[in-house]
Design a protein around this motif. Structure first.
Motif, mmCIF file in Angstrom:
data_model
loop_
_atom_site.group_PDB
_atom_site.id
_atom_site.type_symbol
_atom_site.label_atom_id
_atom_site.label_comp_id
_atom_site.label_asym_id
_atom_site.label_seq_id
_atom_site.Cartn_x
_atom_site.Cartn_y
_atom_site.Cartn_z
ATOM 1 N N TRP A 118 149.820 -14.500 -11.739
ATOM 2 C CA TRP A 118 148.989 -13.607 -10.612
ATOM 3 C C TRP A 118 147.939 -14.062 -9.857
ATOM 4 O O TRP A 118 147.635 -14.121 -8.990
ATOM 5 N N SER B 131 153.791 -13.741 -6.563
ATOM 6 C CA SER B 131 154.637 -14.383 -7.430
ATOM 7 C C SER B 131 155.085 -13.349 -8.618
ATOM 8 O O SER B 131 155.983 -13.801 -9.451
ATOM 9 N N VAL B 132 154.399 -12.286 -8.749
ATOM 10 C CA VAL B 132 154.887 -11.344 -9.905
ATOM 11 C C VAL B 132 155.252 -9.945 -9.232
ATOM 12 O O VAL B 132 155.078 -9.730 -8.329
ATOM 13 N N MET C 54 151.843 -13.559 -16.873
ATOM 14 C CA MET C 54 151.808 -12.534 -15.595
ATOM 15 C C MET C 54 150.669 -12.784 -14.955
ATOM 16 O O MET C 54 150.507 -12.964 -14.119
ATOM 17 N N TYR C 55 149.585 -12.717 -15.955
ATOM 18 C CA TYR C 55 148.204 -12.748 -15.362
ATOM 19 C C TYR C 55 147.904 -14.148 -14.870
ATOM 20 O O TYR C 55 147.414 -13.894 -13.766
ATOM 21 N N TRP D 167 153.232 -5.316 -11.528
ATOM 22 C CA TRP D 167 152.088 -5.985 -12.147
ATOM 23 C C TRP D 167 151.053 -6.321 -10.976
ATOM 24 O O TRP D 167 149.818 -6.209 -11.551
ATOM 25 N N ASP D 168 151.496 -6.501 -9.935
ATOM 26 C CA ASP D 168 150.427 -6.938 -8.840
ATOM 27 C C ASP D 168 149.581 -5.571 -8.716
ATOM 28 O O ASP D 168 148.167 -5.860 -8.864
ATOM 29 N N PHE E 244 147.296 -5.624 -11.959
ATOM 30 C CA PHE E 244 145.990 -6.539 -12.140
ATOM 31 C C PHE E 244 145.129 -6.412 -10.844
ATOM 32 O O PHE E 244 143.725 -6.667 -11.160
ATOM 33 N N ARG E 245 145.464 -5.813 -9.797
ATOM 34 C CA ARG E 245 144.556 -5.611 -8.714
ATOM 35 C C ARG E 245 143.554 -4.388 -9.094
ATOM 36 O O ARG E 245 142.524 -4.477 -9.111
ATOM 37 N N PRO F 281 149.310 -13.841 -6.110
ATOM 38 C CA PRO F 281 149.707 -12.426 -6.519
ATOM 39 C C PRO F 281 151.123 -11.999 -6.042
ATOM 40 O O PRO F 281 151.696 -11.107 -6.738
#
Ligand SMILES: Cc1ncc(C[n+]2csc(CCOP(=O)(O)OP(=O)(O)O)c2C)c(N)n1
Ligand SMILES: [Mg+2]
Length: 1065
Positions: free
Chosen positions: A63, A69-70, A59-60, A74-75, A78-79, A67
């Motif tokens: 991303w 695509s997830v 996922m990471y 999750w976005d 990670f943001r 960004p």
């Protein structure tokens, strides 16, 4: 722990959590491991373990790349993380925790305090993801950096493209090599010195066993243990296996602290075995320095390794082991693994003549069969090494078939009692397609042997070719990945590691009944053989080898250092073995002959004894038997009310029943009568090949399928008699080489079975050419081993184009060993003697009755011969290709020729032409004769058994028509089909033998060249004057490069010309 992340970034560049391990192709020798998706069932793993952490990582990465695509959650996660904030916050919940719910932090006790509250901070997740990824990376990629090469110059996965490294390895041979593992260690150590996180303790996930009883360990210790497990002398590939249970099984046996430790007795046993393996080769080298023996020097550990596999397997219940192996180390295996009497081995070097039949083979191809007590487990064990040709890996499917058959006859449905071991060279294992084809049989219901242990003698060279030029895959073992086999690469100079993987391999097979590979990375001390100069092509490698001590020397030194043995003990073991060899050589010197029978891999005890070798049993059967089999074969399943069969099958069964009532057989019924009557007599029948259950041409239908219940089937021939022998009919994988080899092996185990391989179309047999040439045609001559295997090859020119017409009959005939100039003495035993003396039988039958007899004759013979049978396509449904039950009754037998029975035969004096032919063209000729009303003028005689040639019957058939011209008519082109084979034999049939060396005499032909013995005078032809004037003319298609035209119109034109020519008077 942010340092750990930094380490990830430092090693991996792109910030991949799992990318911190080194690979060897980037500047300077560093790159990140690529991520892969593994098919492990996610639901069965706890959060943050194994594939879950992989998932987060994927996922990471996704991303990072995009960004959008997830998923938005999750976005956001990670943001927030990237911005230095909290990555994940659990949504407020008003509900109490559910029964199976736990707070995420409860998985992380060591850190729960640091995070506080009910949510996990970015740091906690990062730290744990990093540790998990590190562990997982070692498990997946550790093998890439393991020290596998005992010479320290190559990388077993060929991944050493970094220029500096190449330069280093080229110019620093005399220094201990610096491996990637060491490079990694250096960097980790440097890092560890600076980083406080190394002393932090982490809870270990359930996918690792490095902790033993410890649930958590300091990071420093985690890394150390992972290095020891995955990057020392064992490199294991297993994480592609799509079973968590199996992956854990391997992890546990490798990672558990102390798993590799063994006691002093075991160490001494390894030393003793290594001493014998080494001593054997040096003894041979001393005594026969210029003889080729394909010695094992550089991989002597193979012998203790095989013995370990055998010890462990016997301990786990195995009683019989079938082995296949190439040239390298074969004599050593026979001597020290099978314990074949040494004097028998040494006689092979003496150049003695054979005392028995056969032309023999070189010593490093011969097989053996030994039954002995395993002294370690105190259990009896049978060991067979299957004889093999030079053709590397061709023996693999043969071994599997033989193993399968042994399991079958013992009722060993899970492979607990019988197993196979296959040995390979590194170049052959990855180069030969048959390896892949054999692998693909490994899990098929009717072909599995429930796991094979493959051992690769990976000496990192194939003859003179460097692995870099002989394979495109990383490892030479990559082919085994397709069947999810774990692969253990191991450094041959570490005997204890080798024994450890051998134990694991044997246990793996016994637990999961699946294939497993042991890749012994070693070297070849001499050239390809003992008289080859390796310095021509591998100068640097061989300079290094010269300065490398043998594995025995190194291990002995280690054990002396450890105090396990004394130097005197080492010497003592050595000299005792030398004495054994010297004594054996003394007795070998007393031998005057070698016996090929001593080298038989499949003795059929009891089969030949008490039999007249020239007396065959009868093949006809009682009418009752035919009726019973016919009715059962034509009936729907007994539970017909519930078992829905296809309407088309209903029609087929009905027409079969009508035939039975009318006392006739078509092709399928004739075949079923042969099978059924043999089954009744207790003979196991096995029919295997592509689509054989239904039959390529939809004529057989030996398996009826329930039309509404999946996989519900009924096999009429399995339900003929309550006490019948088992019938196996099985569709095979789409491999001719593999499956034909397998069936040949199957036929070797028990002579009282009819084993048949059918080609889809006869054309395809040439992809199994090696099995035909090297085993079926010549196996008996080379290895005194018989086989009654039947090959059914659909053959015939029917306008279907070049590739569905010809089984290349001519090739089989060319390899028939009967002499075209020799007319054997006529007697009652003529036919059986001919069969006894030839290498195989080639026939093309035209009636179901004759098919019935020839199949049954395979079992009625007092010996076994392969039968190459051309089978029809259009005749399967031809209204005239039928036989009455009368042709199969007790007083009937196989007809080698079917003489003309038309009006022509009643007034033979008046017949103007006799046409001899074979196969389905007979029906075309017969019709042409009818159309032209030439029944009084032309007789048509069918040659059903082409080889061995029925000289006696042809002679009398020609004599019967004294005024007729003789023709051979065939539908095949002139340079194909039987013409070139029959032409000289017709001449011999008409004129008698010419000056020949008979087959019996030929064993001494070489001696004869030097003797003054007069050759035998040829027998006088009985019909001298007639013979002088009679020749056989050819009628058929002209020569051609292709077996048949692709144009239907052209085909018909050719046929019509052929028939016109044949009917011309
Ligand atoms: C099918 C086949 N092709 C070619 C050869 C000729 N040949 C004999 S040994 C050999 C090299 C085999 O290398 P490898 O499999 O690594 O075994 P090694 O001799 O190194 O033990 C070759 C090419 C052969 N025996 N069989
Ligand atoms: Mg090799």
């Amino acid at each position: 722990m942010y340092r750990a992340r930094a380490l990830v970034n430092y090693f991996g560049g792109q910030g991949q959590f799992a990318g911190w391990l080194l690979t060897k192709n980037a500047v300077p020798g560093i790159s990140c491991a690529s991520t892969r998706n593994y098919n492990v069932p996610v639901a069965s793993e706890p959060f943050l373990n194994g594939s879950s952490s992989q998932y987060v990582e994927d996922m990471y990465n996704a991303w990072l790349a995009d960004p959008a695509s997830v998923h938005a959650s999750w976005d956001s996660f990670f943001r927030n993380s990237a911005a230095g904030g909290v990555g994940y916050q659990s949504p407020p919940s008003l509900a109490p925790l559910g029964k199976n719910e736990v707070l995420a932090t409860s998985f992380l006790p060591a850190l729960a305090g640091a995070t506080g509250g009910g949510h996990v901070s970015e740091k906690v997740i990062d730290d744990h993801l990093a540790v998990q990824a590190i562990i997982r990376s070692y498990q997946i990629r550790g093998h890439h950096i393991a020290k596998l090469d005992p010479l320290g110059i190559n990388s077993a996965d060929l991944d050493d493209r970094t220029p500096q490294e190449l330069l280093y390895s080229h110019y620093s041979f005399d220094n201990p090599s610096r491996t990637y593992s060491e490079e990694l260690k250096r960097q980790v150590e440097q890092f560890m010195k600076q980083d406080d996180d190394m002393d932090r303790t982490f809870k270990l996930p359930s996918t690792t066993f490095i902790g033993g009883k410890e649930k958590q360990l300091p990071l420093r210790e985690i890394l150390r243990r992972l290095e020891l497990t995955y990057c020392r002398h064992i490199g294991v590939e297993f994480m592609f296996i799509n079973s968590l249970e199996q992956c854990n099984w391997i992890r546990q046996r490798l990672e558990t602290p102390g798993a590799m430790e063994i006691g002093a007795d075991e160490k001494r046993l390894i030393l003793a075995r290594l001493t014998r393996a080494t001593g054997f080769e040096s003894f041979l080298a001393r005594k026969w320095s210029s003889e080729k023996r394909f010695g094992l020097e550089g991989c002597e550990i193979l012998i203790p390794a095989m013995k370990q596999v055998i010890d462990k397997s016997t301990e786990l219940g195995v009683e019989s082991i079938v082995m296949g192996m190439p040239h390298r180390g074969r004599l050593n295996v026979l001597a020290n693994v099978c314990r074949k009497p040494l004097h028998q081995l040494f006689t092979q070097f003496a150049g003695l003549e054979a005392a028995d039949d056969g032309s023999g083979d070189v010593k490093y191809h011969l097989g053996t069969y030994i039954e002995r007590l395993n002294r370690v487990t105190n259990k009896n064990i049978r060991l067979a090494v299957v004889a093999n040709p030079s053709h590397l890996e061709a023996v693999d499917p043969v071994v599997q078939g033989k193993t399968r058959a042994e399991q079958f006859y013992r009722g060993d449905g899970e492979g607990k009692k019988v197993m196979s071991i296959l040995l390979h060279g590194d170049a052959a294992f990855c180069g030969q397609g048959i390896v892949f084809e054999t692998m693909h049989l490994s899990d098929l219901p009717d072909y599995t042997t429930h796991g094979t242990i493959h051992i690769v003698v990976n000496n990192q060279i194939g003859f003179t070719t460097d692995p870099r030029h002989s394979r495109s895959s990383s490892y030479c073992t990559d082919v085994a990945r397709v069947v999810n086999a774990p692969i253990f690469h191991v450094n041959s100079d570490d005997p204890e590691s080798v024994m450890h993987v051998c134990n694991m391999a044997a246990e793996w097979r016994s637990t999961f009944h699946k294939d497993v590979v042991i890749d012994i990375v070693c070297y070849r001390r001499n050239g390809h053989n003992e008289i080859d100069e390796p310095m021509f092509t591998q100068p640097l490698m061989y300079r290094k080898i010269r300065n490398t001590k043998s594995a025995l020397e190194k291990y002995a030194e280690n054990l002396i250092k450890e105090g396990v043995v004394t130097p005197d003990e080492v010497k003592d073991v050595k000299s005792k073995y030398e004495k054994i060899c010297e004594d054996a050589l003394d007795s070998a010197r007393k031998e005057t002959h070698i016996k090929y029978k001593d080298w038989l891999d499949s003795p059929w005890s009891g089969f030949f004894e008490g039999k007249d070798p020239l007396k065959a049993g009868t093949t006809g059967v009682k009418e009752d038997t035919l009726v019973h089999i016919g009715k059962r074969f034509s009936s729907p399943p007994p539970n017909a009310a519930e078992f829905v069969i296809h309407k088309g099958i209903e029609r087929i069964l009905k027409s079969r029943m009508e035939m039975v009532e009318a006392r006739t057989c078509d092709w399928a019924l004739g075949e079923a009568m042969a099978f059924g009557s043999l089954l009744k007599e207790g003979i196991h029948v096995r029919l295997s090949g592509q689509d054989v259950e239904r039959g390529t041409f939809s004529h057989r239908h030996h398996v009826l399928h329930h039309q509404t219940v999946d996989k519900a089937t009924y096999r009429p021939l399995c339900n003929l008699y309550p006490d019948q022998a088992p019938y196996t009919v099985c569709n095979s994988s789409l491999s001719e080489f593999g499956v034909l080899g397998f069936e040949l092996g199957y036929s070797m185990t028990n002579p009282n079975a009819l084993v048949i391989w059918e080609a889809q179309f006869g054309d395809f047999n040439n992809t199994a050419q090696c099995i035909i040439d090297q085993f079926i045609s010549s196996g008996q001559a080379k290895w005194v081993r018989q086989s009654g295997l039947v090959m059914l090859l659909p053959h015939g020119l029917e306008g279907m184009g070049p590739e569905h017409s010809s089984a290349r009959l001519e090739r089989f005939l060319q390899m028939s060993s009967d002499d075209p100039d020799y007319f054997p003495p006529e007697s009652d035993e003529f036919a059986v003697r001919q069969l006894h003396d030839i290498n195989w039988i080639v026939a093309n039958c035209t009636t179901p009755g004759n098919l019935f007899h020839i199949l049954r004759r395979q079992i009625a013979l007092p010996f076994r011969k392969p039968l190459i049978l051309m089978t029809p396509k259009s005749l399967l449904r031809h209204p005239e290709a039928r036989s009455s039950f009368d042709e199969m009754l007790e007083n009937t037998e196989f007809q080698r020729i079917i003489p003309d029975s038309s009006v022509a035969s009643q007034s033979p004096q008046n017949v103007k032409k006799v046409i001899f032919c074979s196969g389905k063209v007979y029906y075309d000729l017969k019709k042409a004769r009818e159309d032209r009303k030439l029944e009084n003028d032309i007789a048509i005689t069918r040659v059903e058994q082409i080889s061995p040639f029925p000289y006696d019957l042809i002679k009398s058939e020609c004599a019967k028509y004294p005024n007729a011209q003789l023709s051979w008519a065939q539908e095949e082109h002139k340079n194909q089909g039987p013409w070139f084979y029959v032409q000289p034999r017709f001449e011999t049939a008409l004129t008698g033998s010419r000056d020949v060396v008979t087959e019996k005499e030929s064993r001494g032909w070489f001696a004869k060249l030097f003797s003054n013995k007069e050759p035998k005078p040829p027998p006088k032809p009985e019909t001298e004057t007639l013979a002088e004037t009679r020749v056989v003319s050819y009628v058929g298609r002209p020569t051609a490069a292709s077996p048949a035209t692709g144009s239907k119109a052209q085909h018909l034109k050719e046929l019509s010309h052929l028939l016109d020519d044949a009917m011309a008077l």
